[in-house]
Design a protein around this motif. Structure first.
Motif, short mmCIF file in Angstrom:
data_model
loop_
_atom_site.label_atom_id
_atom_site.label_comp_id
_atom_site.label_asym_id
_atom_site.label_seq_id
_atom_site.Cartn_x
_atom_site.Cartn_y
_atom_site.Cartn_z
N HIS A 28 0.83 -1.20 0.00
CA HIS A 28 0.00 0.00 0.00
C HIS A 28 0.87 1.26 0.00
O HIS A 28 0.45 2.31 0.46
N HIS B 237 -9.03 -2.88 -5.98
CA HIS B 237 -9.92 -1.78 -5.62
C HIS B 237 -11.06 -2.33 -4.76
O HIS B 237 -10.95 -3.41 -4.18
N ARG C 221 -2.65 -1.91 -3.51
CA ARG C 221 -3.82 -1.03 -3.40
C ARG C 221 -3.35 0.42 -3.41
O ARG C 221 -2.49 0.83 -2.61
#
Length: 237
Positions: free
Chosen positions: A115, A178, A154
């Motif tokens: 992330h 997503h 992500r």
């Protein structure tokens, strides 16, 4: 997104969790198996695919938890209580002060995914080199810290671009993940409809309201008749 590991039931603890059962943890029961009818699309034209929802006829739902700012032992205990596998999309700026906290999740089989380093929500507008550095840097950090390389990414804030899709593929990750449903502020929020659907990817965060968010998710998936299974297992990541 071969035969896959058995999915965990949503109402019982994981049979494969590493901690031994205690008096506070219910005894695990056999897990149902849901054969996957989905696979991650391949990288095409040098661009990683974007998966917003898993196209499946199986009655399954996927729980993903982001960032890592709040490190309350209750979060792991609640996932264990309900037998919920989870996919963790962690960012170093949020979790890097105590990475050991998330080893308990990794030990029970939850995957730590990418992330970014800094959680820059404007990242999709930045040059390719910057985006690649954020993504590859976090991949390397996760690999060194937890011993397993991430396979999924992500975007911070959800925005992505062609440059980001290329950076994800070039970093050796399989897909951008997503979502269309979110557990937030103690309630469920949907981009489409007003209930969970098979194949939904649900977003949560490690925040102080973790317990109330998880309670909202639990009520929603039980009402929809869906079982929580691990995203990576089902899509082959």
């Amino acid at each position: 997104m071969a035969a896959l590991p058995a999915a965990r039931p949503s109402d019982s603890p994981s049979a494969s969790a590493s901690p031994a059962p205690s008096s506070a943890t219910p005894t695990a029961t056999p897990a149902p198996h849901f054969a996957s009818d989905y696979a991650i699309p391949p990288v095409q034209g040098g661009l990683a695919p974007v998966i917003t929802r898993v196209a499946t006829k199986q009655p399954v739902v996927f729980l993903t938890i982001d960032d890592g700012a709040t490190k309350n032992p209750e979060s792991l205990a609640l996932l264990e209580k309900y037998g919920y596998p989870a996919t963790l999309f962690l960012t170093k700026s949020a979790m890097g002060d105590n990475p050991a906290f998330f080893k308990g999740f990794a030990q029970r089989g939850d995957h730590v995914q990418d992330h970014t380093i800094s959680h820059d929500t404007t990242m999709s507008t930045k040059p390719y080199g910057y985006q690649f550095g954020e993504i590859k840097g976090m991949k390397d950090y996760i690999t060194a810290t937890y011993g397993t390389a991430p396979t999924l990414f992500r975007p911070p804030g959800g925005a992505y671009s062609g440059a980001m899709r290329k950076a994800v593929a070039d970093a050796g990750l399989k897909a951008i993940i997503h979502w269309e449903a979110k557990a937030n502020a103690g309630s469920m929020q949907y981009q489409y409809g007003n209930a969970l659907r098979p194949g939904d990817i649900v977003l949560m965060h490690f925040r102080p309201e973790f317990a109330s968010d998880l309670a909202a998710f639990r009520a929603a998936h039980l009402a929809a008749g869906l079982t929580v299974v691990r995203l990576e297992d089902f899509i082959g990541a």
